[in-house]
Design an enzyme around this catalytic site. Structure first.
Site, PDB file in Angstrom:
ATOM      1  N   ARG A 126      59.415   1.891   0.453  1.00 36.78           N
ATOM      2  CA  ARG A 126      58.951   3.249   0.738  1.00 36.78           C
ATOM      3  C   ARG A 126      60.137   4.139   1.093  1.00 36.78           C
ATOM      4  NH1 ARG A 126      54.264   5.520   4.903  1.00 36.78           N
ATOM      5  NH2 ARG A 126      54.912   7.702   4.741  1.00 36.78           N
ATOM      6  N   ARG A 135      52.827   7.321  -1.760  1.00 34.91           N
ATOM      7  CA  ARG A 135      53.560   6.331  -0.988  1.00 34.91           C
ATOM      8  C   ARG A 135      53.216   4.929  -1.485  1.00 34.91           C
ATOM      9  NH1 ARG A 135      50.625   8.881   3.937  1.00 34.91           N
ATOM     10  NH2 ARG A 135      50.831  10.528   2.416  1.00 34.91           N
ATOM     11  N   ASP A 140      49.670   2.288   9.633  1.00 35.03           N
ATOM     12  CA  ASP A 140      49.467   3.075  10.848  1.00 35.03           C
ATOM     13  C   ASP A 140      48.733   2.256  11.900  1.00 35.03           C
ATOM     14  OD1 ASP A 140      50.602   5.565  10.033  1.00 35.03           O
ATOM     15  OD2 ASP A 140      48.816   5.962   8.825  1.00 35.03           O
TER      16      ASP A 140
END
Length: 251
Positions: A126, A135, A140
């Site tokens: 990434r 992406r 997260d």
């Protein structure tokens, strides 16, 4: 509140071969969550929820690679949410996203956990791009134990959970279908952080719940292989169609 009686949760994301199990877990009473403003590595395991997203390359491979690297980085994966193919949000001129979430346990503190996830993203290729743009992998932290965290660039619970159906859907998969009195305080605290009396289930219903699968913007999918261009072939099972059979008369 219309909540599914059972949730189908794949324990592996493998094209052409899915291992399935039904999960149920939720708590019937709420607790407040302590706030973390300083961070240390914790000696006790903390239960965490991590969201995954990808819209570049072989997305199933990206997810499986990220999980492998998590397991090698002191993050034990305990449950997998379903896979969801969704239209891109915010920046719409880009490929469809694949989204999911996992529950796991770790001894890492929240800042160290964030550092591990950022390292995995970088190791997988990434690169920095436009905000909300394409992406290869996005990882997260949604929840960290029973704690709220507000330090520098890390906020837990993730501040966008409540506005993103593609995050809430796999999160609900991880929790099961209803509150249960025998669930632990950690899950109860996650519900309390939603600010709704019905917990995360009510938050999900406020976003539209299962009615969201009646349109083409969000689909619950299973990988069944790759095409000639090595793109994932995804079967849409959002509507949970049933197979009809006929009774054979033994006479």
């Amino acid at each position: 509140m219309n909540v599914l009686k059972k949730q189908f949760v794949p324990t592996k994301w493998i094209s052409g071969q899915i291992v399935n199990s039904f999960r149920s877990s939720c708590s019937s009473f709420m607790h407040g969550s302590p706030n973390i403003t300083t961070v240390e590595v914790h000696s006790e395991d903390k239960e965490v929820v991590i969201a995954l997203g990808s819209n570049v390359g072989d997305k199933i491979h990206n997810f499986n690679k990220a999980l492998q690297l998590m397991k090698k980085s002191s993050i034990g994966i305990t449950r997998h949410g379903c896979l969801y193919e969704t239209d891109p949000a915010y920046v719409t001129d880009q490929p469809l996203f694949l989204n999911s979430a996992v529950r796991g346990v770790t001894k890492l503190g929240p800042r160290d956990l964030l550092g591990v996830l950022k390292r995995i993203e970088k190791e997988m290729g990434r690169t920095e791009g436009i905000r909300f743009g394409p992406r290869l992998i996005d990882l997260d932290i949604l929840f960290y134990g029973k704690y709220t965290v507000n330090i520098d660039d890390l906020t837990i619970p993730h501040e966008c959970i409540w506005e993103r159906p593609f995050v809430m859907a796999p999160l609900i998969d991880l929790l099961g279908s209803s509150f249960k009195s025998d669930d632990d305080d950690t899950v109860a605290s996650w519900h309390s952080l939603s600010k709704f009396s019905g917990g995360l289930y009510e938050a999900w219903e406020k976003l539209g719940g299962e009615s969201l699968f009646g349109n083409d913007k969000m689909r619950r999918v299973i990988p069944i292989g790759n095409n000639d261009n090595n793109n994932n072939i995804l079967w849409d099972w959002s509507k949970r169609t049933s197979t009809m059979g006929s009774r054979i008369d033994p006479r």
